[in-house]
Structures are given as structure tokens and as C-alpha cells.
Design a protein around this motif. Structure first.
Motif, PDB file in Angstrom:
ATOM      1  N   ASP A  84      -6.856  20.838   2.490  1.00 50.68           N
ATOM      2  CA  ASP A  84      -6.855  19.734   1.865  1.00 50.68           C
ATOM      3  C   ASP A  84      -7.671  19.653   0.778  1.00 50.68           C
ATOM      4  N   ASP A  85      -8.708  20.529   0.700  1.00 53.16           N
ATOM      5  CA  ASP A  85      -9.630  20.277  -0.637  1.00 53.16           C
ATOM      6  C   ASP A  85      -8.604  20.904  -1.806  1.00 53.16           C
ATOM      7  N   LYS A  86      -7.748  21.299  -1.790  1.00 55.48           N
ATOM      8  CA  LYS A  86      -6.751  21.564  -2.975  1.00 55.48           C
ATOM      9  C   LYS A  86      -5.823  20.630  -3.315  1.00 55.48           C
ATOM     10  N   LEU A  87      -5.959  19.515  -2.631  1.00 54.70           N
ATOM     11  CA  LEU A  87      -4.902  18.327  -2.964  1.00 54.70           C
ATOM     12  C   LEU A  87      -5.808  17.207  -3.822  1.00 54.70           C
ATOM     13  N   PRO A  88      -5.018  16.371  -4.715  1.00 55.62           N
ATOM     14  CA  PRO A  88      -5.664  15.237  -5.292  1.00 55.62           C
ATOM     15  C   PRO A  88      -5.851  14.248  -4.249  1.00 55.62           C
ATOM     16  N   PRO A  89      -7.034  13.354  -4.476  1.00 57.70           N
ATOM     17  CA  PRO A  89      -7.620  12.631  -3.685  1.00 57.70           C
ATOM     18  C   PRO A  89      -6.300  11.473  -3.317  1.00 57.70           C
ATOM     19  N   VAL A  90      -6.731  10.761  -2.207  1.00 57.37           N
ATOM     20  CA  VAL A  90      -5.278  10.074  -1.584  1.00 57.37           C
ATOM     21  C   VAL A  90      -5.831   8.698  -1.425  1.00 57.37           C
ATOM     22  N   GLY A  91      -5.077   7.604  -1.637  1.00 56.79           N
ATOM     23  CA  GLY A  91      -5.445   6.280  -1.323  1.00 56.79           C
ATOM     24  C   GLY A  91      -5.280   6.078   0.234  1.00 56.79           C
ATOM     25  N   ARG A  92      -4.848   4.567   0.284  1.00 57.22           N
ATOM     26  CA  ARG A  92      -5.146   4.343   1.974  1.00 57.22           C
ATOM     27  C   ARG A  92      -4.026   5.034   2.457  1.00 57.22           C
ATOM     28  N   PHE A  93      -2.819   5.353   2.051  1.00 57.08           N
ATOM     29  CA  PHE A  93      -1.869   6.314   2.636  1.00 57.08           C
ATOM     30  C   PHE A  93      -1.604   7.500   2.018  1.00 57.08           C
ATOM     31  N   ASN A  94      -1.398   8.550   2.538  1.00 56.37           N
ATOM     32  CA  ASN A  94      -0.777   9.720   1.411  1.00 56.37           C
ATOM     33  C   ASN A  94       0.702   9.785   1.249  1.00 56.37           C
ATOM     34  N   TRP A  95       0.938  10.586   0.836  1.00 55.14           N
ATOM     35  CA  TRP A  95       2.808  10.572   0.290  1.00 55.14           C
ATOM     36  C   TRP A  95       3.459  10.875   1.605  1.00 55.14           C
ATOM     37  N   GLY A  96       2.912  11.657   2.559  1.00 57.18           N
ATOM     38  CA  GLY A  96       3.876  11.985   3.734  1.00 57.18           C
ATOM     39  C   GLY A  96       3.900  10.644   4.420  1.00 57.18           C
ATOM     40  N   GLN A  97       2.836   9.915   4.576  1.00 59.62           N
ATOM     41  CA  GLN A  97       2.816   8.502   5.432  1.00 59.62           C
ATOM     42  C   GLN A  97       3.600   7.569   4.746  1.00 59.62           C
ATOM     43  N   LYS A  98       3.837   7.611   3.440  1.00 58.60           N
ATOM     44  CA  LYS A  98       4.454   6.760   2.635  1.00 58.60           C
ATOM     45  C   LYS A  98       5.791   6.956   2.646  1.00 58.60           C
ATOM     46  N   ILE A  99       6.245   8.381   2.788  1.00 59.49           N
ATOM     47  CA  ILE A  99       7.686   8.749   3.028  1.00 59.49           C
ATOM     48  C   ILE A  99       8.226   8.218   4.524  1.00 59.49           C
ATOM     49  N   TYR A 100       7.314   8.419   5.412  1.00 58.46           N
ATOM     50  CA  TYR A 100       7.514   8.131   6.847  1.00 58.46           C
ATOM     51  C   TYR A 100       7.756   6.767   6.804  1.00 58.46           C
ATOM     52  N   PHE A 101       6.898   5.879   6.309  1.00 58.37           N
ATOM     53  CA  PHE A 101       7.009   4.444   6.163  1.00 58.37           C
ATOM     54  C   PHE A 101       8.421   3.918   5.614  1.00 58.37           C
ATOM     55  N   ASP A 117       0.901  -1.110   0.038  1.00 59.16           N
ATOM     56  CA  ASP A 117       0.006   0.004   0.111  1.00 59.16           C
ATOM     57  C   ASP A 117       0.828   1.151   0.030  1.00 59.16           C
ATOM     58  N   MET A 118       2.216   1.127   0.223  1.00 57.49           N
ATOM     59  CA  MET A 118       2.926   2.566   0.370  1.00 57.49           C
ATOM     60  C   MET A 118       3.704   2.633  -0.816  1.00 57.49           C
ATOM     61  N   GLU A 119       3.347   2.043  -1.987  1.00 58.76           N
ATOM     62  CA  GLU A 119       4.175   2.437  -3.143  1.00 58.76           C
ATOM     63  C   GLU A 119       3.756   3.840  -3.624  1.00 58.76           C
ATOM     64  N   VAL A 120       4.552   4.681  -4.111  1.00 58.29           N
ATOM     65  CA  VAL A 120       4.208   6.242  -4.393  1.00 58.29           C
ATOM     66  C   VAL A 120       3.829   6.090  -5.779  1.00 58.29           C
ATOM     67  N   ASP A 121       2.492   6.549  -6.014  1.00 57.33           N
ATOM     68  CA  ASP A 121       2.017   6.709  -7.533  1.00 57.33           C
ATOM     69  C   ASP A 121       2.048   8.251  -7.822  1.00 57.33           C
ATOM     70  N   ASN A 122       1.613   8.319  -9.235  1.00 55.17           N
ATOM     71  CA  ASN A 122       1.604   9.561  -9.658  1.00 55.17           C
ATOM     72  C   ASN A 122       0.807  10.822  -8.810  1.00 55.17           C
ATOM     73  N   ASP A 123      -0.351  10.407  -8.330  1.00 62.23           N
ATOM     74  CA  ASP A 123      -1.310  11.173  -7.616  1.00 62.23           C
ATOM     75  C   ASP A 123      -0.394  11.642  -6.336  1.00 62.23           C
ATOM     76  N   ASP A 124       0.341  10.783  -5.766  1.00 63.13           N
ATOM     77  CA  ASP A 124       1.270  11.078  -4.635  1.00 63.13           C
ATOM     78  C   ASP A 124       1.830  12.090  -5.072  1.00 63.13           C
TER      79      ASP A 124
END
Ligand code: HEM
Ligand code: SF4
Ligand code: SF4
Lengths: 296, 227
Positions: B114-131, B92-99
Motif C-alpha cells: 500500500d505504501d506504493k499508492l497515492p494517498p486515499v480520501g475517505r474511500f478508495n477507488w475500489g470502494q467507490k467502484i463497488y458503490f 464522497d464517492m466521486e472518483v478523482d485524479n488521485d483515484d
């Protein structure tokens, strides 16, 4: 070892000032080891074991006089033998008594994180207080001479105390007392320095050792154990005595810039997050618009 | 929040919005808290060794020698938690284009727009980078920690290893501390509902829709509009 009644001037891992520092008269002690008159008899090793209550350790054999490769947690004083071949093909047996150098700027103390585990007395003795040692081994990283040794049983580190317990009651260290040739001397730093320089001069002028000199390395502010060497230009020949010892650069980097950068970053980070919360507040969930309600 | 939003949408959530949907399984939660506890132990004891001003921290875990004895073991336990976390969440942590678009607009996230941001999957970019930063750091902490662990096991001829190990260990620990502070702040204070989700395992529909919209569409079976 035991907390002696001598004045303390530095304490490892200790926040704030050192209580009572700077009260006494200056009295720097020093041990002089004249490697040119050492006969490798190991009387000093035995005296050290006896005084400090250790038994003789198992020896190893490697086709030389070397009885074990290096000092150990329960063997603080070891003669390092080197069969050195000179340029003219003749052989010279170099013998150096290896023990803690009692550095003026001790890398062990610089590296130690435990409050009070290493102290430096005003007389120059650097002493480990095992009661406060946590056994992290940082002193091993900090020492340029491979001296502090970790005891897997005690989970603490031990090394030569310069017989702090004897010196503080006016006695000379045990090794000095045992030496039969008089190659070991003990006194004030300036006396020993004078004696050493005198002996080096004698070696240069009378005995034909043009490079004879005194080992009192400046990189660590001098030491409270000094050597007279026949060849002061090549101290490495004497059982790997470093030419220009200093507190490792990595230890400096770790204990100075990295520490302060890290501390600032941690404090800055916490303050920054607090300010962020005060400024923008929490993120709250929002109602779902009708078109996104329920399964399609 | 733009004014048009408030006009278009009701201010408060409905019962439907507050229905719970599962986010973390029991096993995921147990492993997360196992990681949190073991990391915190390493953090407290590590900081005690780090600076004399925090040496007192060792006292709250039983004193310096005890802290020194257990720190590497808890590091090992933490590594175990990170391994399982990798198995559970790695996919679930793979960074994709939306990220990547999200990352480019991270300023909006920081400013709670947050409404200015593209929709986020199970985890957002920040969570993925943290992971991924935590997974990488764990490996470095483990390797450098091993060098420091058994003091008598590293012979003098290899003592340069000690110099390298302590610098890596302290620097990487600092990086993880920075990330950890942000992580704790965001999940306890900043994003309401996050902390509870790691305790109970559930989030409200509204929470999922607000913060992880792609994931909301996925788990509710609602196809993404305009797609
Ligand atoms: C992954 C396995 C780990 C191992 C085997 C390990 C091992 C060690 C060892 C042997 C030391 C030397 C000092 C001592 O133990 O008293 C140390 C220090 C330290 N460790 Fe770890 N550790 C690990 C994980 C961590 C983690 C997750 C953190 C997170 C904060 C951490 C933070 C620290 C810090 C801050 C120090 C002190 C560095 C300094 O004094 O400058 N360690 N670690
Ligand atoms: S092992 Fe060395 S550095 Fe660590 S607490 Fe003991 S004396 Fe200090
Ligand atoms: S020789 Fe090593 S153990 Fe002895 S005082 Fe110097 S740094 Fe410390």
C-alpha cells in the motif's frame, strides 16, 4: 396435480438422477385434435371443468364466438375461434382446442427451479405438482404455448394434466369422452400419428385442402397433443399456434451457459479470495511517523 | 514493506496512534447493516432459485414459497437502503485524479504494498467502484425484478419482457455477487479494523493514516505535507 403412480422420467430443479427412470416398457400416449371436424360446441371445455372440479368462468364478448381470450388457471381447455377470410373471399371459421401440448422437451420443466414441481411421465404427460410449486412463474417464461397460468390466490401455477389421474387408471381424458363429433381421439403416439396423417391425406386428396397436414412440432421434440390442420403451412391462423415452437433461446442461455459460467465464477471467486489471503495475508495498520502526528 | 521503512519508523504503534476517531455515524451504520441483511436475504433466496444444487438454501428461510414471496420485498427494502446510502455517501464517492492513479497501480494494492499508492480520501477507488456498481445494479435488479414479480400482470403479448428480465436479473445479480464476495472478504478478513469500524463507528488514527491518508489529514486538521 396429484402424484400418480406412473413412472417419472424427468423432475424439475432436481439435483442428481431420477429415481427409477427407465424401468418400464415404452408407452407414449397422445391426444389427437382434428380441427377440421371440430364444431366449436365447447363440450370438451365443460367436461374439463367438471372433471377437475372448477366452475364455469365469466365470459367476455368481442363480437365473435370467443368466450375468453385465453386459458386460465382454473380454465385449462379453451376453443380458440378465428374468422378467417380465404383468398377467394369466402369465410372459414377455424376452431382449435387450446390446452397444454405435453411437449416431449417441455420448456416449463426446463425453466422450473423447484425440486419436483413439474414432472414428465414416461407416457409423455407433463404434470405440475402444485405441492412443490413455489409460484415463481419461471414455467410461464419457458413455455412456448402460453399455457401455465398463475393463480394469484394460490400463488401457484396450474394447467391441463392430460387427465393424468384418469389415464393412469386406463381411462381416456375427460375432453375426449365428451366430444360429440369424434374430432378428439386418444391413444398411443404412433396410432394417433398414423390416424392424423391418414386424415390429412384425405383432406388433401378428397376435400381439396392442398396444405392440410399434421402439427407435431419438431422444435420441441414433438408433442403429446397433435393437430390436424386444413392449412398446416399457417398454424398461426389457428388462434396463434406458433409455426416453429422451441424452448426460448433466452431460457436456454439462462439455464445453460449463464448458469455454468456463473457457478464457475462464484466458486472460482471464493477459491481466488482464499488463495489471496494465504498468499499476502491481512493488511495491518502502520505506526504514524512523527511528522504526521497531531494537528499542525 | 521496504527495509528503509522499518529503520525510519518504530515497529509498534503508540498510544497516540491508537486513539479513536469517528468514521461512520450511527445512522450510516444502521443503514449499512440494513442493506447487508436485505441483500443477504436476496442472495440466499436468489441462489436457491438459481440452481438446484442450492435449492436447499430456501429451506433455511422457510421453504420455497416463502422465499419466493419475500425475495422481491427484501429486494425493495434493499433498494431503500441503497437510496439512503446514495444520499449519505454519494458525495464522497466521486472518483478523482488521485483515484485514477491509484487504480493504475491497483496491483500494488492487491499485493499489499500500500505504501506504493497515492494517498486515499475517505474511500478508495475500489470502494467507490463497488458503490457505483451496486447503485447501478440495484436499479437494474429492481426494474427486471418488477417484471418477474407479478407473474399474472405481464400479458402474453409482452412475454419478450420476461425473457429480457430474467437474463438481466440473473446476470446483474451474478455481478453483484462477485463484488459482494470481494467486499465481504476485504472488510472482514483482509483489512484489519474495517469490520469493527462499521460496528463501533470508529477507527484508530493509525488505521486512518495507513489506509485513508488524505481523509486522515482532513479529519485531524493536519495539513498535507509537501502541499
Ligand atoms: C431490487 C429488487 C428485487 C426484486 C423486485 C427482485 C425480484 C425477483 C424476482 C421476482 C425473481 C424471480 C424469482 C422469484 O422471485 O422467486 C428474482 C430472482 C432472482 N433474484 Fe431478485 N429481486 C430483487 C433484488 C435482488 C438482489 C439484490 C439480488 C442479489 C443477489 C437478487 C438475486 C436474484 C437471483 C439470483 C434470482 C434467481 C435468478 C435465476 O433463477 O436465475 N435479486 N428476483
Ligand atoms: S411457478 Fe412454475 S416454474 Fe415456478 S415452481 Fe411453480 S411450476 Fe415451477
Ligand atoms: S405446452 Fe407449455 S406447459 Fe405444456 S408441456 Fe409444453 S412447455 Fe410445458
Amino acid at each position: 396435480m396429484s402424484q400418480a403412480s406412473t413412472e417419472i422420467i424427468r423432475i424439475s430443479g432436481h439435483a442428481g438422477t431420477v429415481p427409477g427412470a427407465g424401468l418400464n416398457r415404452e408407452f407414449q400416449v397422445c391426444k389427437l385434435v382434428d380441427t377440421t371436424t371440430c364444431i366449436g360446441c365447447k363440450a370438451c371445455e365443460v367436461a374439463c371443468l367438471e372433471w377437475n372440479g372448477y366452475t364455469f368462468s365469466q365470459t367476455t364478448f368481442n363480437n365473435s364466438y370467443q368466450t375468453m381470450p385465453e386459458t386460465a388457471w382454473n380454465y385449462w381447455n379453451l376453443i380458440k375461434f378465428n374468422e378467417h377470410e380465404r383468398d377467394d373471399g369466402s369465410m372459414m371459421l377455424l376452431m382449435r382446442k387450446d390446452q397444454c401440448m405435453h411437449c416431449e422437451e417441455p420448456g416449463c420443466l426446463e425453466a422450473c427451479p423447484a425440486d419436483g414441481a413439474i414432472v414428465q411421465y414416461a407416457n409423455g404427460i407433463v404434470d405440475f405438482q402444485e405441492a412443490h410449486c413455489i409460484g415463481c412463474g419461471y414455467c410461464v417464461t419457458g413455455c412456448p404455448f402460453n399455457i401455465p397460468k398463475f393463480s394469484p390466490e394460490a400463488h401457484k401455477v396450474f394447467k391441463c394434466t392430460l387427465c393424468n389421474d384418469r389415464v393412469s387408471v386406463g381411462l381416456e381424458p375427460a375432453c375426449i369422452k365428451a366430444c360429440p363429433t369424434g374430432c378428439l381421439h386418444f391413444g398411443t403416439k404412433s396410432e394417433m400419428k398414423d390416424l392424423a396423417e391418414f386424415r390429412a391425406e384425405q383432406l388433401r386428396d378428397v376435400s381439396g385442402f392442398a396444405d392440410a397436414g399434421v402439427y407435431d412440432p419438431a422444435g420441441i421434440g414433438g408433442t403429446h397433443v397433435i393437430y390436424v390442420l386444413h392449412d398446416a403451412k399457417n398454424p398461426e391462423l389457428y388462434g396463434g399456434l406458433p409455426k416453429d415452437p422451441h424452448i426460448p433461446y433466452s431460457v436456454w442461455l439462462w439455464k445453460k451457459p449463464l448458469k455454468w459460467l456463473g457457478n464457475l465464477a462464484m466458486i472460482g471467486g471464493i477459491v481466488g479470495l482464499a488463495l489471496h489471503y494465504l498468499r499476502v495475508g491481512p493488511k495491518k495498520e502502520e505506526p504514524i511517523p512523527p511528522e504526521d502526528r497531531g494537528p499542525s | 514493506m521496504s527495509t528503509t521503512d522499518t529503520v525510519r519508523r518504530p515497529r509498534t504503534t503508540t498510544d497516540f496512534d491508537e486513539e479513536l476517531i469517528p468514521r461512520y455515524t450511527f445512522v450510516e451504520r444502521v443503514n449499512h447493516w440494513f442493506g447487508a441483511v436485505t441483500y443477504s436475504y436476496c442472495l440466499i433466496t436468489g441462489l436457491a432459485f438459481w440452481t438446484p444444487y442450492l435449492y436447499w438454501l430456501a429451506a433455511i428461510v422457510g421453504g420455497g414459497p416463502t422465499a419466493r414471496f419475500w425475495h422481491p420485498w427484501f429486494g425493495l427494502f434493499f433498494t431503500v437502503s441503497q437510496f439512503f446510502m446514495f444520499m449519505q455517501w454519494g458525495g464522497d464517492m466521486e472518483v478523482d485524479n488521485d483515484d485514477r492513479v491509484w487504480a493504475d497501480n491497483i496491483k500494488a494494492y492487491i499485493e499489499n504494498e500500500d505504501d506504493k499508492l497515492p494517498p486515499v480520501g475517505r474511500f478508495n477507488w475500489g470502494q467507490k467502484i463497488y458503490f457505483w456498481a451496486m447503485v447501478g445494479s440495484t436499479i437494474l435488479l429492481l426494474l427486471s425484478g418488477f417484471v418477474l414479480w407479478y407473474v399474472e400482470a405481464v400479458p402474453w403479448s409482452f412475454h419478450i419482457l420476461r425473457y429480457v428480465a430474467i437474463l438481466i436479473h440473473a446476470s446483474v445479480a451474478l455481478i453483484t455477487i462477485g463484488l459482494f464476495l470481494i467486499h465481504v472478504y476485504m472488510s472482514t478478513l483482509l483489512e484489519e479494523g474495517s469490520f469493527a469500524s462499521m460496528v463501533h463507528g470508529n477507527v484508530t488514527r493509525a488505521w486512518a493514516w495507513t489506509f485513508h491518508r488524505k481523509w486522515y489529514y482532513q479529519v485531524t486538521g493536519k495539513s498535507r505535507p509537501n502541499q
